[in-house]
Scaffold this motif. Sequence first.
Motif, PDB file in Angstrom:
ATOM      1  N   SER A 235       0.828  -1.201   0.000  1.00  0.00           N
ATOM      2  CA  SER A 235       0.000   0.000   0.000  1.00  0.00           C
ATOM      3  C   SER A 235       0.863   1.252   0.000  1.00  0.00           C
ATOM      4  CB  SER A 235      -0.936   0.013   1.214  1.00  0.00           C
ATOM      5  OG  SER A 235      -0.193   0.281   2.380  1.00  0.00           O
ATOM      6  N   ILE A 236       2.114   1.103   0.484  1.00  0.00           N
ATOM      7  CA  ILE A 236       3.032   2.234   0.453  1.00  0.00           C
ATOM      8  C   ILE A 236       3.723   2.279  -0.907  1.00  0.00           C
ATOM      9  CG2 ILE A 236       5.128   3.198   1.467  1.00  0.00           C
ATOM     10  CD1 ILE A 236       4.265   2.046   4.110  1.00  0.00           C
ATOM     11  N   ALA A 237       3.972   1.114  -1.458  1.00  0.00           N
ATOM     12  CA  ALA A 237       4.662   1.046  -2.734  1.00  0.00           C
ATOM     13  C   ALA A 237       3.738   0.403  -3.765  1.00  0.00           C
ATOM     14  CB  ALA A 237       5.939   0.223  -2.585  1.00  0.00           C
ATOM     15  N   PRO A 238       2.635   1.073  -4.106  1.00  0.00           N
ATOM     16  CA  PRO A 238       1.614   0.464  -4.967  1.00  0.00           C
ATOM     17  C   PRO A 238       2.067   0.388  -6.411  1.00  0.00           C
ATOM     18  CG  PRO A 238       1.095   2.774  -4.596  1.00  0.00           C
ATOM     19  CD  PRO A 238       2.346   2.494  -3.812  1.00  0.00           C
TER      20      PRO A 238
ATOM     21  N   THR B 175      17.195   8.149 -15.763  1.00  0.00           N
ATOM     22  CA  THR B 175      16.613   8.359 -17.094  1.00  0.00           C
ATOM     23  C   THR B 175      15.227   7.732 -17.190  1.00  0.00           C
ATOM     24  OG1 THR B 175      18.869   8.179 -17.925  1.00  0.00           O
ATOM     25  CG2 THR B 175      17.102   8.131 -19.564  1.00  0.00           C
ATOM     26  N   PHE B 176      15.094   6.478 -16.740  1.00  0.00           N
ATOM     27  CA  PHE B 176      13.785   5.796 -16.763  1.00  0.00           C
ATOM     28  C   PHE B 176      12.732   6.616 -16.019  1.00  0.00           C
ATOM     29  CE2 PHE B 176      15.666   1.208 -16.990  1.00  0.00           C
ATOM     30  CZ  PHE B 176      15.775   1.327 -18.366  1.00  0.00           C
ATOM     31  N   MET B 177      13.120   7.146 -14.855  1.00  0.00           N
ATOM     32  CA  MET B 177      12.146   7.862 -14.033  1.00  0.00           C
ATOM     33  C   MET B 177      11.714   9.163 -14.694  1.00  0.00           C
ATOM     34  SD  MET B 177      13.048   7.282 -10.042  1.00  0.00           S
ATOM     35  CE  MET B 177      14.782   7.247  -9.865  1.00  0.00           C
ATOM     36  N   MET B 178      12.682   9.835 -15.317  1.00  0.00           N
ATOM     37  CA  MET B 178      12.360  11.111 -15.947  1.00  0.00           C
ATOM     38  C   MET B 178      11.517  10.907 -17.199  1.00  0.00           C
ATOM     39  SD  MET B 178      15.840  13.247 -15.427  1.00  0.00           S
ATOM     40  CE  MET B 178      16.640  13.226 -13.827  1.00  0.00           C
ATOM     41  N   GLU B 179      11.806   9.829 -17.933  1.00  0.00           N
ATOM     42  CA  GLU B 179      11.057   9.543 -19.153  1.00  0.00           C
ATOM     43  C   GLU B 179       9.602   9.221 -18.865  1.00  0.00           C
ATOM     44  OE1 GLU B 179      14.643   7.725 -21.931  1.00  0.00           O
ATOM     45  OE2 GLU B 179      13.142   6.376 -21.080  1.00  0.00           O
ATOM     46  N   ASP B 180       9.381   8.485 -17.794  1.00  0.00           N
ATOM     47  CA  ASP B 180       8.013   8.056 -17.506  1.00  0.00           C
ATOM     48  C   ASP B 180       7.794   7.967 -15.995  1.00  0.00           C
ATOM     49  OD1 ASP B 180       5.539   6.904 -17.244  1.00  0.00           O
ATOM     50  OD2 ASP B 180       5.903   5.307 -18.705  1.00  0.00           O
ATOM     51  N   PRO B 181       7.093   8.955 -15.439  1.00  0.00           N
ATOM     52  CA  PRO B 181       6.893   8.994 -13.982  1.00  0.00           C
ATOM     53  C   PRO B 181       6.200   7.741 -13.439  1.00  0.00           C
ATOM     54  CG  PRO B 181       6.222  11.070 -14.984  1.00  0.00           C
ATOM     55  CD  PRO B 181       6.508  10.120 -16.109  1.00  0.00           C
ATOM     56  N   ARG B 182       5.548   6.978 -14.332  1.00  0.00           N
ATOM     57  CA  ARG B 182       4.925   5.738 -13.839  1.00  0.00           C
ATOM     58  C   ARG B 182       5.969   4.717 -13.419  1.00  0.00           C
ATOM     59  NH1 ARG B 182       1.127   4.537 -18.839  1.00  0.00           N
ATOM     60  NH2 ARG B 182       3.106   5.156 -19.767  1.00  0.00           N
ATOM     61  N   ALA B 186       8.715   1.774  -8.958  1.00  0.00           N
ATOM     62  CA  ALA B 186       9.521   0.575  -9.219  1.00  0.00           C
ATOM     63  C   ALA B 186      11.009   0.925  -9.239  1.00  0.00           C
ATOM     64  CB  ALA B 186       9.100  -0.065 -10.535  1.00  0.00           C
ATOM     65  N   CYS B 187      11.337   2.040  -9.888  1.00  0.00           N
ATOM     66  CA  CYS B 187      12.751   2.414  -9.987  1.00  0.00           C
ATOM     67  C   CYS B 187      13.352   2.746  -8.618  1.00  0.00           C
ATOM     68  CB  CYS B 187      12.930   3.585 -10.940  1.00  0.00           C
ATOM     69  SG  CYS B 187      12.986   3.070 -12.672  1.00  0.00           S
ATOM     70  N   MET B 188      12.551   3.323  -7.735  1.00  0.00           N
ATOM     71  CA  MET B 188      13.049   3.588  -6.380  1.00  0.00           C
ATOM     72  C   MET B 188      13.494   2.282  -5.724  1.00  0.00           C
ATOM     73  SD  MET B 188      13.234   6.667  -5.537  1.00  0.00           S
ATOM     74  CE  MET B 188      13.629   6.245  -3.845  1.00  0.00           C
ATOM     75  N   ALA B 194      20.144  -1.740  -6.067  1.00  0.00           N
ATOM     76  CA  ALA B 194      21.467  -1.490  -6.652  1.00  0.00           C
ATOM     77  C   ALA B 194      22.419  -0.945  -5.586  1.00  0.00           C
ATOM     78  CB  ALA B 194      21.345  -0.509  -7.809  1.00  0.00           C
ATOM     79  N   LYS B 195      21.935   0.022  -4.808  1.00  0.00           N
ATOM     80  CA  LYS B 195      22.786   0.625  -3.780  1.00  0.00           C
ATOM     81  C   LYS B 195      23.182  -0.429  -2.740  1.00  0.00           C
ATOM     82  CE  LYS B 195      25.027   3.805  -1.778  1.00  0.00           C
ATOM     83  NZ  LYS B 195      26.247   4.324  -2.435  1.00  0.00           N
ATOM     84  N   ASN B 196      22.224  -1.267  -2.368  1.00  0.00           N
ATOM     85  CA  ASN B 196      22.527  -2.300  -1.376  1.00  0.00           C
ATOM     86  C   ASN B 196      23.536  -3.314  -1.916  1.00  0.00           C
ATOM     87  OD1 ASN B 196      20.811  -1.134   0.438  1.00  0.00           O
ATOM     88  ND2 ASN B 196      19.117  -2.550   0.114  1.00  0.00           N
ATOM     89  N   THR B 197      23.451  -3.597  -3.216  1.00  0.00           N
ATOM     90  CA  THR B 197      24.406  -4.527  -3.816  1.00  0.00           C
ATOM     91  C   THR B 197      25.797  -3.902  -3.815  1.00  0.00           C
ATOM     92  OG1 THR B 197      22.608  -5.344  -5.192  1.00  0.00           O
ATOM     93  CG2 THR B 197      24.827  -6.023  -5.804  1.00  0.00           C
TER      94      THR B 197
END
Lengths: 242, 242
Positions: A235-238, B175-182, B186-188, B194-197
Amino acid sequence: MSDHQHIVSSFDRDLETIQAHIMKMGGMVERAISDAARSLETRDDELAEEVRGRDKAIDALEEQINQEAARVLALRAPTARDLRLILTVIKISASLERIGDYAKNMAKRTSVLTRMSPVNGSPAALRRMAREVEEMLKDVLDAYIQRDQDLAREVMQRDQDVDQMYNAIFREFLTFMMEDPRNITACMHLHFIAKNTERMGDLVTAIAEQVVYLVSGEMPDEPRPKGDQTSVDPSIAPDIRA
Amino acid sequence: MSDHQHIVSSFDRDLETIQAHIMKMGGMVERAISDAARSLETRDDELAEEVRGRDKAIDALEEQINQEAARVLALRAPTARDLRLILTVIKISASLERIGDYAKNMAKRTSVLTRMSPVNGSPAALRRMAREVEEMLKDVLDAYIQRDQDLAREVMQRDQDVDQMYNAIFREFLTFMMEDPRNITACMHLHFIAKNTERMGDLVTAIAEQVVYLVSGEMPDEPRPKGDQTSVDPSIAPDIRA
């Protein structure tokens, strides 16, 4: 003075020295958190630069504490509670070093963010979160020096507040990014700062667990309260495409 | 058999047991990284769930290793290289535990991501990065058991590749996030993975440093190569409003 007394008292002196170094390191890390959060809020690049520069001294102190701990183990062969003290010193200094790293990373990102347009309100929220972590750190160091496991357990509970603050900030940043893609880069950095601050809270909790272990001889039973729901709660990350 | 021989051989047995537990823990963590990355790429929610469930056993093993290390310190009062061995065991198991936590977090985020529309190509890039970390971990555990500081130093160098992979992924996601806010939510999550890896790579490097310390008696001199430029380099994180 008998030989035995002589050995005991110089051992005590060793332990006192190591603990004094832990407290000194704790003070430096508190200051790093505080200054990093202030530099972020006031967009103070110079202060951020200072925080980054001071991290080396924190790292050096951890290294020194490790060497002192190894020396005491080798020369004094402590047992029971004295041994626990040395083991907790190693763990606590490692946690402090990592908190210092996160503060340094906050300062690094501040230096990038000062070159971007500000995102309204968010640095103030982040600073509140950082202040809470700083208070927890202050209290857990008091708990350590006073061998106060009740205070340590109280600090562990307060980590939930930090996690809740993080959850709120996570949602807010997602909204900012969706509303205006020009916010994305800045929000990514602010986001990492928020996540790192949340992790600082986890590390303070880990120090609190070490205090409980030092005083009671056992690691705390109850699972550490986990309040960051953003990686699991749909619900936070829909699915915003749904 | 003399008393002395008896003591020495049961001490050696203690050390062997602890090291066997380190290797077992290392194997479990390798598997956690591998399965978490595979579950992400194949959108396998069940496998992700398994990885999350198995993390408890990794945590328990760290706790056990800590207890064994404390017991050996108390009963055997080791010095010199034997003492270093115990100290590195404590540090290495702590690093392994944290790598396991990051793998668990990857699996948690996978469970969220499987409910969202896929972002093209990115899980494959993340899996390549995770595979590199897994290889480094495998090699550093070999370096540990063979007391091979050259191999350990080689692993430290390879962490730069992981950092470069992370930098490339960071740019791609922006780039993905800027191209399409939808894509933002998911990108977050993919970003945090990626950062954790990248952080897992840092932790493998920390284990490599412990191997160098164990073999040589000194922490490696050269500063750990730092390849994550995304928090400092303004060309990677430009003011997109400028």
